[in-house]
Design a protein around this motif. Structure first.
Motif, PDB file in Angstrom:
ATOM      1  N   GLN A   1       4.741  -8.466   3.038  1.00  0.00           N
ATOM      2  CA  GLN A   1       5.367  -8.578   4.358  1.00  0.00           C
ATOM      3  C   GLN A   1       4.518  -7.945   5.456  1.00  0.00           C
TER       4      GLN A   1
ATOM      5  N   ARG B   1       6.385  -6.413  -2.418  1.00  0.00           N
ATOM      6  CA  ARG B   1       6.964  -7.236  -1.349  1.00  0.00           C
ATOM      7  C   ARG B   1       6.668  -6.619   0.021  1.00  0.00           C
TER       8      ARG B   1
ATOM      9  N   GLU C   1       8.248  -4.384  -7.680  1.00  0.00           N
ATOM     10  CA  GLU C   1       8.367  -5.623  -6.920  1.00  0.00           C
ATOM     11  C   GLU C   1       8.717  -5.346  -5.461  1.00  0.00           C
TER      12      GLU C   1
END
Length: 303
Positions: free
Chosen positions: A133, A129, A125
């Motif tokens: 981003q 992420r 995760e």
């Protein structure tokens, strides 16, 4: 342009991720060239982002104005399509539909990068992420900003990355993110060229961001002292150097000839004649070839 007129006077730029580091350097130098610059990001006087750093978009915008342009801070979460759509609608309304330069410099992935473990041992995760981003934000921003350029039949998109070759960058998700950003420039260039809009990827060398200066325990005024800790730091460059590269590209009437290319500050300083703030011309690729190639291998050819 008349004699004495700044080269980007009357131009409008959006620097997404302009709070600090390379994004701030780009925003300020676009301002120094006379542009109106929308400075966006999540860190503002109203509150910090999850990075919890002190720099704000308002500070960057003020520096843009001090440099000779007009800085306009707009707090924006570039991972939120509604936020970005509202931003571009505001630019269109305030600038009569004009947007000349889009800089996709959103990053914020340093605390998410795992330099110690291979993919199969990483937090999935956290890695995903990082990609959201560092890559998804660029896609969202271009999706809503590009129609302004296409409508006018001109413009420049700069995708800020790290490295301009296929060399592995030392961490799976970091490498994937930075390589993907180069591919974003290639793909946008292919679709935009018929509309007169240019897209390039651009990398600095060893960049002296605020976080890097803190790591070395120095300031921009005393940065050379950091070379005692790492001799390679003596060949670093300020964010202004990257910014001057972008400003030079934005002022080049023939920049579309570079569309789709992965560029570097060391590719451009001789062509455009810009220097760093101290008058030097850092060339990290040359330093690598002379001092680091035996340890790390060649940088490789640009993508």
């Amino acid at each position: 342009m008349t004699i004495g007129t700044p080269p980007l006077a009357g131009k409008v730029a959006l620097v997404a991720g302009g709070t600090r580091g390379g994004g701030r350097g780009i925003a300020v130098q676009l301002g120094a060239a006379g542009a109106t610059v929308y400075v966006t990001g999540r860190s503002s006087a109203a509150g910090r982002s999850d990075l919890d750093r002190p720099e704000t978009i308002e500070e960057t915008a003020a520096r843009v104005t001090e440099a000779g342009g007009l800085g306009i801070p707009v707090r924006t979460d570039h991972g939120d399509p509604a936020d970005v759509r509202a931003l571009t609608e505001r630019i269109a309304a305030e600038q009569d539909g004009r947007l000349d330069v889009l800089v996709n410099s959103v990053w914020g992935g340093d605390p998410l990068t795992d330099w110690e473990h291979p993919l199969w041992e990483q937090d999935l995760e956290q890695g995903l992420r990082l990609l959201r981003q560092a890559v998804e934000t660029h896609v969202i921003t271009s999706r809503y900003a590009l129609p302004l350029m296409v409508a006018r039949g001109s413009g420049l998109v700069v995708e800020v990355t790290d490295g301009n070759t296929a060399r592995y960058r030392g961490s799976f998700f970091y490498d994937l993110a930075k390589s993907a950003v180069i591919r974003l420039a290639v793909a946008q260039a292919a679709e935009l060229k018929p509309h007169g809009v240019t897209a390039v990827a651009l990398t600095p060398g060893f960049l002296r961001s605020e976080a890097v200066l803190e790591h070395f325990g120095v300031t921009e005024a005393t940065w050379r002292d950091g070379a005692a800790k790492d001799p390679d730091f003596a060949h670093s460059e300020s964010p202004a150097y990257l910014g001057r590269a972008v400003a030079a590209l934005a002022a080049d009437p023939d920049v579309i000839a570079k569309s789709g290319r992965a560029l570097a500050t060391w590719d451009l300083y001789e062509e455009y004649g810009f220097t760093d703030t101290d008058g030097s011309r850092p060339d990290f690729a040359a330093h690598w070839a002379e001092h680091l190639v035996e340890r790390y291998g060649p940088l490789g050819d640009p993508l």
